[in-house]
Design a protein around this motif. Structure first.
Motif, short mmCIF file in Angstrom:
data_model
loop_
_atom_site.label_atom_id
_atom_site.label_comp_id
_atom_site.label_asym_id
_atom_site.label_seq_id
_atom_site.Cartn_x
_atom_site.Cartn_y
_atom_site.Cartn_z
N THR A 1 -19.85 -8.32 -3.86
CA THR A 1 -21.28 -8.60 -3.88
C THR A 1 -22.14 -7.35 -3.76
OG1 THR A 1 -21.29 -9.05 -1.52
CG2 THR A 1 -20.93 -10.93 -2.99
N ASP A 2 -21.55 -6.16 -3.70
CA ASP A 2 -22.34 -4.93 -3.66
C ASP A 2 -22.59 -4.42 -5.07
OD1 ASP A 2 -22.51 -4.61 -0.80
OD2 ASP A 2 -20.39 -4.08 -0.81
N ASP A 3 -23.34 -3.35 -5.20
CA ASP A 3 -23.58 -2.73 -6.49
C ASP A 3 -22.42 -1.86 -6.93
OD1 ASP A 3 -26.10 -3.91 -6.60
OD2 ASP A 3 -27.07 -2.19 -5.64
N PHE A 4 -21.38 -1.79 -6.13
CA PHE A 4 -20.20 -0.98 -6.42
C PHE A 4 -18.99 -1.68 -5.82
CE2 PHE A 4 -21.77 0.21 -2.31
CZ PHE A 4 -20.63 0.31 -1.54
N GLU A 5 -17.81 -1.19 -6.20
CA GLU A 5 -16.57 -1.65 -5.58
C GLU A 5 -15.70 -0.43 -5.31
OE1 GLU A 5 -14.89 -4.33 -8.42
OE2 GLU A 5 -14.58 -2.78 -9.89
N VAL A 6 -14.81 -0.57 -4.35
CA VAL A 6 -13.90 0.51 -4.03
C VAL A 6 -12.48 -0.01 -4.23
CG1 VAL A 6 -13.18 2.20 -2.30
CG2 VAL A 6 -15.56 1.41 -2.35
N ILE A 7 -11.70 0.74 -5.01
CA ILE A 7 -10.37 0.32 -5.43
C ILE A 7 -9.31 1.30 -4.95
CG2 ILE A 7 -8.93 -0.21 -7.46
CD1 ILE A 7 -11.36 -2.07 -7.18
N HIS A 8 -8.17 0.79 -4.51
CA HIS A 8 -7.00 1.59 -4.15
C HIS A 8 -6.03 1.47 -5.30
CE1 HIS A 8 -3.05 2.25 -2.18
NE2 HIS A 8 -3.73 3.09 -1.42
N SER A 9 -5.70 2.59 -5.96
CA SER A 9 -4.84 2.58 -7.15
C SER A 9 -3.57 3.37 -6.90
CB SER A 9 -5.57 3.20 -8.33
OG SER A 9 -6.76 2.51 -8.61
N VAL A 10 -2.43 2.79 -7.27
CA VAL A 10 -1.14 3.47 -7.18
C VAL A 10 -0.57 3.59 -8.59
CG1 VAL A 10 1.19 3.45 -6.21
CG2 VAL A 10 -0.74 2.55 -4.86
N PHE A 11 -0.34 4.83 -9.04
CA PHE A 11 0.18 5.11 -10.37
C PHE A 11 1.67 5.42 -10.25
CE2 PHE A 11 -4.21 6.35 -9.93
CZ PHE A 11 -4.82 5.87 -11.07
N ALA A 12 2.52 4.63 -10.87
CA ALA A 12 3.97 4.81 -10.78
C ALA A 12 4.39 6.11 -11.47
CB ALA A 12 4.66 3.62 -11.44
N PRO A 13 5.48 6.71 -11.01
CA PRO A 13 6.00 7.92 -11.66
C PRO A 13 6.26 7.67 -13.15
CG PRO A 13 7.15 7.52 -9.59
CD PRO A 13 6.30 6.31 -9.86
N GLY A 14 5.79 8.58 -13.99
CA GLY A 14 6.02 8.50 -15.42
C GLY A 14 5.13 7.51 -16.16
N ALA A 15 4.31 6.75 -15.45
CA ALA A 15 3.48 5.73 -16.08
C ALA A 15 2.22 6.34 -16.67
CB ALA A 15 3.11 4.66 -15.07
N GLY A 16 1.63 5.62 -17.61
CA GLY A 16 0.38 6.07 -18.21
C GLY A 16 -0.33 4.93 -18.91
N SER A 17 -1.61 5.07 -19.09
CA SER A 17 -2.36 4.05 -19.81
C SER A 17 -1.99 4.12 -21.29
CB SER A 17 -3.87 4.22 -19.60
OG SER A 17 -4.28 5.53 -19.91
N LYS A 18 -1.80 2.97 -21.89
CA LYS A 18 -1.36 2.93 -23.30
C LYS A 18 -2.51 3.17 -24.26
CE LYS A 18 2.74 0.16 -22.77
NZ LYS A 18 3.07 -0.47 -21.59
N THR A 19 -3.70 2.77 -23.88
CA THR A 19 -4.88 2.98 -24.71
C THR A 19 -6.01 3.52 -23.84
OG1 THR A 19 -5.62 0.72 -24.35
CG2 THR A 19 -4.29 1.11 -26.32
#
Length: 188
Positions: A108-126
């Protein structure tokens, strides 16, 4: 004196906040859900409870994972809206080797805070492109981020900002990378 009131946030408040952040009217959302404006208004005010089928449709209309509407741990009344315990984080989802959870008490705020864990060797496909302002800081490991066509190799403690540009990421290391993101307006 604190000028902010502290109503207990709810499923309905989260749905309303996401709808408004996306600039979707009650009428347009109700039409997308094949429901009446009155029903949606009542759901947003917690006067009616959406079924699982309704939540699937709402998640689709808002482009969020269904899991966003579940998983909040019970918290003592005095902590609700103020404190999110590590075990009480709301899981947002997992894809492409990225696992995310919500650090904000609600949406409900104007922003959000996210905790992200990126696996070894992983990457966004697009490349990811959204109409937001985002700031990330790497709190563990290393990560390569492309903002537009510019590559940045980030290490623990480094921060970066994205303002509507497309971006992508890759963790070229053998250990997970962990980042904290602040995103405005909320996208999850």
């Amino acid at each position: 004196m604190n000028t902010f009131s502290h109503p207990t946030k709810s499923l309905g408040a989260d749905i309303r906040a996401l709808r408004k952040a996306r600039g979707i009217t009650l009428e347009d959302m109700a039409a997308a859900l094949d429901r009446s404006v009155g029903w949606l208004s009542q759901a947003e005010r917690d006067m009616s409870t959406p079924s699982i089928e309704d939540l699937h449709k709402i998640a689709g209309a808002l482009s969020v994972p269904l899991s966003l509407f579940f998983g909040q741990a019970d918290a003592p009344e005095r902590e609700r809206g103020f404190v999110v315990r590590a075990k009480g984080r709301r899981a947002i989802g997992s894809s492409d080797g990225l696992t995310e959870s919500l650090l904000s008490p609600d949406l409900t705020d104007d922003f959000e805070v996210i905790h992200s864990v990126f696996a070894p060797g992983a990457g966004s496909k697009t490349p990811i492109s959204r109409d937001t302002q985002e700031l990330g800081t790497l709190i563990k490991g290393g990560l390569t981020v492309w903002i537009g066509d510019t590559r940045f190799d980030l290490s623990e403690g480094d921060s970066f900002r994205v303002r509507g540009e497309s971006y992508r990421w890759h963790n070229p290391h053998n250990t997970p990378a962990v980042a904290i993101w602040v995103i405005s307006p909320p996208v999850y």
